[in-house]
Enzyme design. Structure first.
Site, PDB file in Angstrom:
ATOM      1  N   GLU A  55       0.829  -1.059  -0.020  1.00  0.00           N
ATOM      2  CA  GLU A  55       0.019   0.044  -0.036  1.00  0.00           C
ATOM      3  C   GLU A  55       0.838   1.263  -0.016  1.00  0.00           C
ATOM      4  O   GLU A  55       1.585   1.597   0.951  1.00  0.00           O
ATOM      5  CB  GLU A  55      -0.997   0.059   1.288  1.00  0.00           C
ATOM      6  CG  GLU A  55      -1.849   1.221   1.395  1.00  0.00           C
ATOM      7  CD  GLU A  55      -2.491   0.931   2.416  1.00  0.00           C
ATOM      8  OE1 GLU A  55      -3.122   2.348   3.083  1.00  0.00           O
ATOM      9  OE2 GLU A  55      -2.683   0.070   3.253  1.00  0.00           O
ATOM     10  N   ASP A  66      -4.685  10.050   9.160  1.00  0.00           N
ATOM     11  CA  ASP A  66      -3.302   9.397   9.583  1.00  0.00           C
ATOM     12  C   ASP A  66      -2.769   9.866  10.962  1.00  0.00           C
ATOM     13  O   ASP A  66      -3.043  11.158  11.170  1.00  0.00           O
ATOM     14  CB  ASP A  66      -2.441   9.684   8.503  1.00  0.00           C
ATOM     15  CG  ASP A  66      -2.620   9.195   7.258  1.00  0.00           C
ATOM     16  OD1 ASP A  66      -3.222   8.133   7.185  1.00  0.00           O
ATOM     17  OD2 ASP A  66      -2.346   9.999   6.224  1.00  0.00           O
TER      18      ASP A  66
END
Length: 267
Positions: A55, A66
């Site tokens: 990924e 994130d």
């Protein structure tokens, strides 16, 4: 909509990992951190040390999902001049060196600004398998669904503990490759324990008819990988690899991958 009979490299890879081992390991790293060449070398190190699917994150200035480790890496990449088009260079270099599917993880705004059809065509040209789009829901993703149907690219949508049954079913119908099951509410980052909510999310996705689902957010030990693969098709690891790269370089990523992927080996 997804053709149930469609086979993709990601789907085949996950199925093979589940047939031969306990399940698949998906490894995340941001493109361009700490520089483009090193990020490519680190991604290759993941593949060479047991990671089944890469990924590759597209650095973004407002990464709402994130955690601090990945945010800092993205900020450094952008500060060093990383541009969207370079993600295709990274994919091309990775797929030239290892035979592992590469999914680009990106927030939707950079794709829109680049041009959806152009982005899809450049993904194909680079050898990518598709996109993971954390902030795009299927009913707002018609442009991407159409582009991925035209090009055959995978599209991975997310399901979270807060997702309604209707959203779960929509993610299952619209995804190709796998559905990304978010194991906890909040942002990414290694945690002491993977939330028990992950089992519930996967169970609800199974009830909705999912073929493959991988669990991400919070996995940082081989034991956690082993635990997740008891009920999911894959375990997604991000912050642990990014931290290893930041602290110990490419060799640190290789060592960390070898350790964590040991959790996918049946005892």
């Amino acid at each position: 909509m997804t053709n149930p009979g469609t086979s993709t490299s990601v789907a085949t890879t996950i199925d093979t990992a589940n047939a031969e081992r306990a399940g698949a390991v998906v490894g995340y790293l941001p493109a361009g951190f700490p520089d483009l060449r090193t990020s490519v070398d680190a991604a290759v190190a993941l593949a060479e040390n047991g990671v089944d699917v890469i990924e590759l994150g597209l650095p973004y200035s407002d990464p709402v999902m994130d955690g601090p480790v990945i945010q800092r890496a993205a900020e450094e990449s952008l500060a060093n001049g990383f541009r969207v088009a370079q993600v295709f260079d990274a994919v091309d270099q990775i797929t030239d060196r290892v035979d592992v599917p590469v999914l680009v993880m990106t927030y939707w705004n950079p794709v829109l600004r680049y041009g959806v059809e152009r982005f899809a065509d450049d993904l194909v040209a680079a050898g990518a398998s598709g996109l993971i789009t954390p902030d795009l829901i299927p009913d707002e993703g018609r442009a991407w669904i159409d582009a991925s149907e035209r090009t055959g690219l995978d599209r991975v949508f997310l399901a979270a503990p807060s997702s309604t049954d209707a959203r779960m079913e929509q993610a299952v119908r619209s995804s190709r490759g796998f559905v990304y099951a978010v194991s906890t509410m909040g942002v990414t980052g290694a945690r002491v324990g993977v939330d028990t909510a992950a089992r519930t999310v996967v169970s609800r996705l199974r009830d909705a008819g999912v073929e493959r689902t991988c669990v991400g957010l919070g996995i940082s030990t081989a034991d956690q990988v082993r635990e997740v693969l008891e009920y999911a098709d894959g375990a997604i690891i991000g912050s642990a690899f990014v931290r290893a790269l930041a602290d110990l370089g490419v060799q640190g990523v290789a060592d960390r991958a070898a350790d964590l992927t040991s959790g996918a080996v049946r005892g």
